[in-house]
Design a protein around this motif. Structure first.
Motif, PDB file in Angstrom:
ATOM      1  N   PRO A 262       0.828  -1.214   0.000  1.00  0.00           N
ATOM      2  CA  PRO A 262       0.000   0.000   0.000  1.00  0.00           C
ATOM      3  C   PRO A 262       0.861   1.261   0.000  1.00  0.00           C
ATOM      4  N   CYS A 263       0.355   2.350  -0.586  1.00  0.00           N
ATOM      5  CA  CYS A 263       1.067   3.634  -0.512  1.00  0.00           C
ATOM      6  C   CYS A 263       0.159   4.742  -1.018  1.00  0.00           C
ATOM      7  N   MET A 264       0.512   5.966  -0.691  1.00  0.00           N
ATOM      8  CA  MET A 264      -0.206   7.125  -1.224  1.00  0.00           C
ATOM      9  C   MET A 264       0.770   8.266  -1.504  1.00  0.00           C
ATOM     10  N   CYS A 265       1.218   8.961  -0.447  1.00  0.00           N
ATOM     11  CA  CYS A 265       2.009  10.183  -0.664  1.00  0.00           C
ATOM     12  C   CYS A 265       3.451   9.907  -1.084  1.00  0.00           C
ATOM     13  N   ARG A 266       3.980   8.759  -0.763  1.00  0.00           N
ATOM     14  CA  ARG A 266       5.362   8.351  -1.062  1.00  0.00           C
ATOM     15  C   ARG A 266       6.384   9.288  -0.414  1.00  0.00           C
ATOM     16  N   GLY A 267       5.972  10.033   0.604  1.00  0.00           N
ATOM     17  CA  GLY A 267       6.898  10.984   1.213  1.00  0.00           C
ATOM     18  C   GLY A 267       6.853  10.991   2.732  1.00  0.00           C
ATOM     19  N   GLY A 268       6.396   9.915   3.334  1.00  0.00           N
ATOM     20  CA  GLY A 268       6.419   9.829   4.803  1.00  0.00           C
ATOM     21  C   GLY A 268       5.419  10.723   5.495  1.00  0.00           C
ATOM     22  N   ALA A 269       4.330  11.097   4.789  1.00  0.00           N
ATOM     23  CA  ALA A 269       3.402  12.074   5.382  1.00  0.00           C
ATOM     24  C   ALA A 269       2.000  11.543   5.649  1.00  0.00           C
ATOM     25  N   CYS A 270       1.598  10.426   5.038  1.00  0.00           N
ATOM     26  CA  CYS A 270       0.187  10.027   5.150  1.00  0.00           C
ATOM     27  C   CYS A 270      -0.039   8.774   5.992  1.00  0.00           C
ATOM     28  N   GLY A 271       0.922   7.912   6.082  1.00  0.00           N
ATOM     29  CA  GLY A 271       0.770   6.688   6.881  1.00  0.00           C
ATOM     30  C   GLY A 271       0.179   5.518   6.115  1.00  0.00           C
ATOM     31  N   ALA A 272      -0.177   5.731   4.837  1.00  0.00           N
ATOM     32  CA  ALA A 272      -0.858   4.668   4.078  1.00  0.00           C
ATOM     33  C   ALA A 272       0.021   3.447   3.845  1.00  0.00           C
ATOM     34  N   CYS A 273       1.332   3.622   3.887  1.00  0.00           N
ATOM     35  CA  CYS A 273       2.226   2.505   3.547  1.00  0.00           C
ATOM     36  C   CYS A 273       2.683   1.721   4.776  1.00  0.00           C
ATOM     37  N   ALA A 274       2.032   1.954   5.929  1.00  0.00           N
ATOM     38  CA  ALA A 274       2.464   1.291   7.164  1.00  0.00           C
ATOM     39  C   ALA A 274       2.354  -0.230   7.048  1.00  0.00           C
ATOM     40  N   ILE A 300       6.484   0.016  10.250  1.00  0.00           N
ATOM     41  CA  ILE A 300       7.415   0.792   9.423  1.00  0.00           C
ATOM     42  C   ILE A 300       6.650   1.416   8.268  1.00  0.00           C
ATOM     43  N   LEU A 301       7.008   2.646   7.909  1.00  0.00           N
ATOM     44  CA  LEU A 301       6.438   3.280   6.717  1.00  0.00           C
ATOM     45  C   LEU A 301       7.431   3.039   5.581  1.00  0.00           C
ATOM     46  N   THR A 302       7.012   2.198   4.653  1.00  0.00           N
ATOM     47  CA  THR A 302       7.959   1.667   3.664  1.00  0.00           C
ATOM     48  C   THR A 302       8.438   2.713   2.656  1.00  0.00           C
ATOM     49  N   CYS A 303       7.710   3.838   2.518  1.00  0.00           N
ATOM     50  CA  CYS A 303       8.089   4.789   1.468  1.00  0.00           C
ATOM     51  C   CYS A 303       9.348   5.569   1.807  1.00  0.00           C
ATOM     52  N   VAL A 304       9.650   5.716   3.100  1.00  0.00           N
ATOM     53  CA  VAL A 304      10.828   6.508   3.470  1.00  0.00           C
ATOM     54  C   VAL A 304      11.781   5.799   4.431  1.00  0.00           C
TER      55      VAL A 304
HETATM   56  S1  FES Z   1       2.919   6.505   1.349  1.00  0.00           S
HETATM   57 FE1  FES Z   1       2.416   8.137   2.681  1.00  0.00          FE
HETATM   58  S2  FES Z   1       3.657   7.755   4.422  1.00  0.00           S
HETATM   59 FE2  FES Z   1       4.294   6.268   2.997  1.00  0.00          FE
END
Ligand code: FES
Length: 316
Positions: A262-274, A300-304
């Motif tokens: 899962p992912c959304m913002c790809r920048g450590g800001a939304c939590g979707a990739c937890a 862990i938030l995988t995007c960052v």
């Molecule tokens: S995709 Fe938003 S915090 Fe990782």
């Protein structure tokens, strides 16, 4: 593999604003882009035959007919390739996939006054804020901070705004008296800020010192994930092992291996990739987890974020 969500588009126009800032207008021919609101961002996917890049950018504008989205991209010094690719190869006609469109940084509709503080590329979410706040007759002020050599570019970006409400500074926030201005702001003011890490930290600490309630302080961290030491992830459900290279994120390594992550913002800001961590120690680099969640080490938030240990076992 998961069904791909989003919109196929292409670059319609490109405009160089400064040597490191470029404006891209993306266009869709057949359907329209989804509605956006001030502060929305779009996750974009682009590349060539060799590599696909995925980055999220604030949407500066959506055209009235819904067929065009405008973003501004800074050539990031620590770019892992995405912003460099767009600056060097992002020409008219280049296909761009517009993935999720979301808003993690909306205007607070009930606020009586809005104070917008930005630095560098952090101005991008506020370009859409300014149009909205002006159109509804809101009480607002923008202070933008930039390097002296970029002053004229940012002044040009703000040229159509109400000049009594926007200021561009080339001195540091502490040098122009921002702390005093914050101190003087009415209790009803909401503060929004976006910019590089040093600026974010300064505003965060200063608003806290000035007594702003946390609910009246809003920020958007734009974060270019940095590389680090390579490590290996073990997917507990299948036993698969995936290597994460020094110059790629954990999320990119999972995507590359066709794992439905899962992912959304790809920048450590939304939590979707937890994702749940079953073994190993994460190296947290996000802006979402609480201190307690970080200390627990089980998410862990995988995007960052990366790993402090040689392996991480994930509940995937
Ligand atoms: S995709 Fe938003 S915090 Fe990782």
């Amino acid at each position: 593999m998961a069904e791909r969500m989003g919109f196929p588009a292409f670059i319609e126009r490109v405009e160089g604003l400064t040597p490191t800032l470029r404006r891209f207008v993306l266009r869709k021919e057949k359907q329209i882009f989804p509605p956006v609101s001030p502060g929305s961002y779009a996750a974009l996917e682009f590349g060539d035959g060799e590599k696909v890049y995925k980055n999220a950018y604030s949407i500066v504008e959506r055209s009235e007919d819904g067929r065009e989205l405008t973003v501004i991209v800074r050539l990031a010094p620590q770019s892992r390739g995405g912003s460099r690719f767009l600056h060097e190869k992002g020409r008219s006609g280049l296909p761009v996939w517009v993935g999720s469109v979301a808003n993690l940084f909306p205007i607070v509709k009930t606020a009586r006054r809005h104070l917008l503080l930005s630095a560098g590329i952090g101005i991008t979410p506020f370009l859409s804020y300014l149009r909205k706040l002006r159109s509804i007759g809101a009480d607002y002020t923008l202070h933008h901070f930039c390097r002296a050599e970029e002053r004229s570019a940012f002044e040009a970006l703000l040229a159509e705004q109400d000049q009594a409400r926007v200021s561009v500074h080339t001195a540091l926030p502490s040098e122009v008296g921002l702390a005093d201005w914050l101190q003087d702001e009415a209790i009803a003011t909401h503060v929004y800020f976006c910019g590089p890490e040093g600026f974010m930290k300064w505003v965060e600490e200063t608003t806290h010192r000035c007594g702003f309630a946390p609910g009246k302080v809003h920020s958007e961290h734009f974060f270019v994930p940095e590389g680090g030491r390579p490590f290996e992830v073990i997917l507990a459900r299948s036993g698969r092992k995936i290597a994460v290279k020094a110059d790629e994120t954990l999320l990119e390594a999972l995507e590359q291996a066709d794992v439905d992550a899962p992912c959304m913002c790809r920048g450590g800001a939304c939590g979707a990739c937890a994702v749940t961590v079953l073994d190993g120690q994460p190296d947290h680099r996000d802006h979402v987890l609480t201190e307690a969640e970080r200390a627990s080490g089980n998410v862990i938030l995988t995007c960052v974020s990366r790993a402090k240990t040689d392996t991480l076992t994930l509940d995937l």
